[in-house]
Design a protein around this motif. Structure first.
Motif, PDB file in Angstrom:
ATOM      1  N   UNK A  99       0.838  -1.200   0.000  1.00 34.53           N
ATOM      2  CA  UNK A  99       0.000   0.000   0.000  1.00 34.53           C
ATOM      3  C   UNK A  99       0.880   1.260   0.000  1.00 34.53           C
ATOM      4  N   UNK A 100       1.908   1.250   0.862  1.00 34.15           N
ATOM      5  CA  UNK A 100       2.850   2.380   0.927  1.00 34.15           C
ATOM      6  C   UNK A 100       3.621   2.503  -0.401  1.00 34.15           C
ATOM      7  N   UNK A 101       4.033   1.372  -0.950  1.00 40.23           N
ATOM      8  CA  UNK A 101       4.769   1.405  -2.232  1.00 40.23           C
ATOM      9  C   UNK A 101       3.894   2.048  -3.322  1.00 40.23           C
ATOM     10  N   UNK A 102       2.616   1.699  -3.312  1.00 42.61           N
ATOM     11  CA  UNK A 102       1.697   2.250  -4.308  1.00 42.61           C
ATOM     12  C   UNK A 102       1.596   3.778  -4.157  1.00 42.61           C
ATOM     13  N   UNK A 103       1.452   4.248  -2.924  1.00 43.73           N
ATOM     14  CA  UNK A 103       1.376   5.704  -2.694  1.00 43.73           C
ATOM     15  C   UNK A 103       2.669   6.391  -3.132  1.00 43.73           C
ATOM     16  N   UNK A 104       3.808   5.783  -2.790  1.00 43.69           N
ATOM     17  CA  UNK A 104       5.099   6.387  -3.149  1.00 43.69           C
ATOM     18  C   UNK A 104       5.264   6.477  -4.669  1.00 43.69           C
ATOM     19  N   UNK A 105       4.863   5.408  -5.343  1.00 43.62           N
ATOM     20  CA  UNK A 105       4.986   5.391  -6.803  1.00 43.62           C
ATOM     21  C   UNK A 105       4.234   6.567  -7.421  1.00 43.62           C
ATOM     22  N   UNK A 106       3.029   6.796  -6.913  1.00 43.13           N
ATOM     23  CA  UNK A 106       2.198   7.871  -7.474  1.00 43.13           C
ATOM     24  C   UNK A 106       2.840   9.231  -7.206  1.00 43.13           C
ATOM     25  N   UNK A 107       3.323   9.463  -5.981  1.00 46.38           N
ATOM     26  CA  UNK A 107       3.811  10.820  -5.683  1.00 46.38           C
ATOM     27  C   UNK A 107       5.220  11.091  -6.226  1.00 46.38           C
ATOM     28  N   UNK A 108       6.007  10.024  -6.491  1.00 44.53           N
ATOM     29  CA  UNK A 108       7.340  10.244  -7.095  1.00 44.53           C
ATOM     30  C   UNK A 108       7.269  10.216  -8.620  1.00 44.53           C
ATOM     31  N   UNK A 109       6.115   9.807  -9.189  1.00 49.45           N
ATOM     32  CA  UNK A 109       6.050   9.632 -10.646  1.00 49.45           C
ATOM     33  C   UNK A 109       6.888   8.452 -11.091  1.00 49.45           C
ATOM     34  N   UNK A 110       6.859   7.366 -10.290  1.00 47.93           N
ATOM     35  CA  UNK A 110       7.707   6.200 -10.559  1.00 47.93           C
ATOM     36  C   UNK A 110       6.917   5.089 -11.235  1.00 47.93           C
ATOM     37  N   UNK A 111       7.662   4.180 -11.888  1.00 50.21           N
ATOM     38  CA  UNK A 111       7.023   2.985 -12.452  1.00 50.21           C
ATOM     39  C   UNK A 111       7.039   1.837 -11.445  1.00 50.21           C
ATOM     40  N   UNK A 112       7.909   1.935 -10.448  1.00 44.44           N
ATOM     41  CA  UNK A 112       8.022   0.848  -9.463  1.00 44.44           C
ATOM     42  C   UNK A 112       8.573   1.410  -8.162  1.00 44.44           C
ATOM     43  N   UNK A 113       8.251   0.732  -7.063  1.00 44.92           N
ATOM     44  CA  UNK A 113       8.768   1.162  -5.759  1.00 44.92           C
ATOM     45  C   UNK A 113       9.034  -0.066  -4.899  1.00 44.92           C
ATOM     46  N   UNK A 114      10.083   0.003  -4.109  1.00 46.66           N
ATOM     47  CA  UNK A 114      10.383  -1.038  -3.129  1.00 46.66           C
ATOM     48  C   UNK A 114      10.540  -0.361  -1.771  1.00 46.66           C
ATOM     49  N   UNK A 115       9.684  -0.752  -0.818  1.00 49.56           N
ATOM     50  CA  UNK A 115       9.757  -0.165   0.529  1.00 49.56           C
ATOM     51  C   UNK A 115      10.818  -0.888   1.341  1.00 49.56           C
ATOM     52  N   UNK A 116      11.480  -0.153   2.223  1.00 47.38           N
ATOM     53  CA  UNK A 116      12.565  -0.753   3.004  1.00 47.38           C
ATOM     54  C   UNK A 116      12.471  -0.312   4.472  1.00 47.38           C
ATOM     55  N   UNK A 117      13.223  -1.012   5.312  1.00 48.85           N
ATOM     56  CA  UNK A 117      13.130  -0.787   6.756  1.00 48.85           C
ATOM     57  C   UNK A 117      13.607   0.598   7.179  1.00 48.85           C
ATOM     58  N   UNK A 118      14.443   1.234   6.385  1.00 49.14           N
ATOM     59  CA  UNK A 118      14.984   2.559   6.734  1.00 49.14           C
ATOM     60  C   UNK A 118      15.508   3.208   5.456  1.00 49.14           C
ATOM     61  N   UNK A 119      15.894   4.478   5.585  1.00 50.47           N
ATOM     62  CA  UNK A 119      16.518   5.149   4.444  1.00 50.47           C
ATOM     63  C   UNK A 119      17.843   4.486   4.098  1.00 50.47           C
TER      64      UNK A 119
END
Ligand SMILES: Cc1ncc(COP(=O)(O)O)c(C=O)c1O
Length: 399
Positions: A68-88
């Protein structure tokens, strides 16, 4: 809402919108705390057939709250894909370990976040991956540093503590002409201020701990990609061959917290950017302040680049007093602003980069980077800026 319509929304609407939960129609997504998922014959067969995306197996491999978070990030960064991780830092190390192998070389800005610098300077060298550190605002220096085995150019969109703004389009051109992947850390800007993928960067890493979470109460990271150089499934590849092996997934509750943070990103950052500009102008006119670095100031070395790339200029600034003692006096006497290590929260935070983030960098190298003891970094929060000015005024009056 259809994907295309969602992608065409204005930024503020993109941050606010979350699709309702399919099963319950809840407007706030549920948190799926499961570390393990039950198989049935069909799921079992799909996994045996090698299907990985869209089947839930085990929490370290992925979890619906994380998706769900990856989906939100993809939309706001204008990305084709996103991978969520434990930290920066997990986002940064997984990206670099996924892109690089023994014998490869990377060209990196010399004032990246301290743990990034140390990983490149000390840890990756153990695996025969070499880094040349340059000032990435100087494109000639980047070109001179490139070798036949250079695989990545890495920089931060707004660097600490000089608030340097790297010229993205020329860097991307130099890199892509040679088949080199461009990675940038967008933490100090956040996607509200800057979306590097729109300028041709291949991979953006974010410490979501900062402006994206926005409340100083959660650690997390994200890797976002839009690239013609990398395979479309590159992030899925590194999910399985790097992230799952290093064991650094984003926890479900943290994913949910970060998703909630995204929904208020625009309103928080609007205030933070406005207050940062006001504070920068205030510091510029203060007799005890030697210098101010804020991309929105005309005196800032990359002001013209910032104006083209990120006209909102961001919620981060630095000012300089005489020395480390004076800096400590100011920070120790602030009552409204918080003297602390992080940034991007509801409260304005301050720190002394030379004596905190860059403490482990040898002093000669630090001075060469222009990082002096009297520099104070400020991340503006949501307070009334008049109260912030009164707070700084009282502390600076002690010098
Ligand atoms: C620019 C930048 N990148 C990355 C990180 C690392 O993020 P995290 O603490 O979420 O691992 C930080 C942390 O302060 C940072 O300031």
């Amino acid at each position: 809402m259809k994907k295309e319509k969602r992608n065409n929304l204005r930024f503020d609407s993109k941050t606010a919108y979350i699709p309702p939960d399919e099963a319950t129609k809840a407007v706030t997504p549920p948190i799926v705390m499961a570390s393990s998922f039950q198989y049935d014959r069909d799921i079992f067969q799909r996994i045996l057939d090698g299907e990985r995306k869209d089947v839930n197996i085990y929490g370290r491999c992925g979890n619906p709250s994380e998706y769900q978070f990856e989906d939100q990030m993809m939309v706001i960064e204008g990305a084709d894909a996103c991978l969520a991780t434990a930290s920066g830092m997990a986002a940064i190390s997984i990206t670099l370990l996924g892109l690089l192998k023994s014998g490869d070389h990377i060209v990196c800005d010399w004032t990246t976040y301290s743990s990034t610098h140390e990983m490149l300077d000390h840890r990756l060298t153990d695996y025969n991956i070499e880094t040349t550190f340059v000032d990435t605002a100087d494109t000639a220096a980047i070109e001179a540093a490139i070798r036949p085995n250079t695989k990545v150019i890495y920089f931060e969109t707004i660097a600490n503590p000089s608030m340097k703004v790297a010229p993205i389009a020329p860097i991307v051109k130099i890199a892509h002409d040679r088949g080199i992947v461009v990675v940038c850390d967008n933490t100090f800007a956040s996607p509200y201020v800057m979306r590097p993928l729109d300028f041709g960067v291949d991979i953006v890493v974010e410490s979501a701990t900062k402006f994206i979470g926005g409340h100083s109460d959660v650690i997390g990271g994200a890797i976002c990609m839009k690239s013609e150089l990398l395979p479309d499934d590159f992030l899925e590849q590194i999910r399985w061959n790097t992230m799952v092996k290093l064991g650094a997934p984003l926890a479900p509750f943290n994913a949910w917290m970060l998703g909630r943070g995204i929904q208020t990103l625009s309103v928080r950052l609007e205030r933070a950017c406005r207050s940062a500009a006001t504070l920068a102008a205030y510091f510029e006119n203060h007799p005890s302040v030697k210098q101010v670095w804020y991309p929105g100031l005309e005196s800032h070395p990359q002001h013209h680049i910032a104006k083209e790339q990120m006209p909102k200029f961001g919620g981060m600034l630095t000012f300089e007093v005489e020395d480390g003692d004076e800096a400590l006096t100011v920070l120790d006497n602030l009552e409204l602003s918080c003297f602390s290590a992080s940034l991007g929260g509801v409260r304005t935070t301050t720190q002394i980069p030379a004596l905190m983030a860059f403490l482990d960098i040898p002093i000669e190298q630090r001075l060469e980077m222009g990082i002096r003891d009297g520099m104070i970094r400020v991340s503006t929060g949501l307070e009334d800026v008049k109260d912030l000015i009164a707070d700084f005024d009282a502390a600076l009056a002690l010098l």
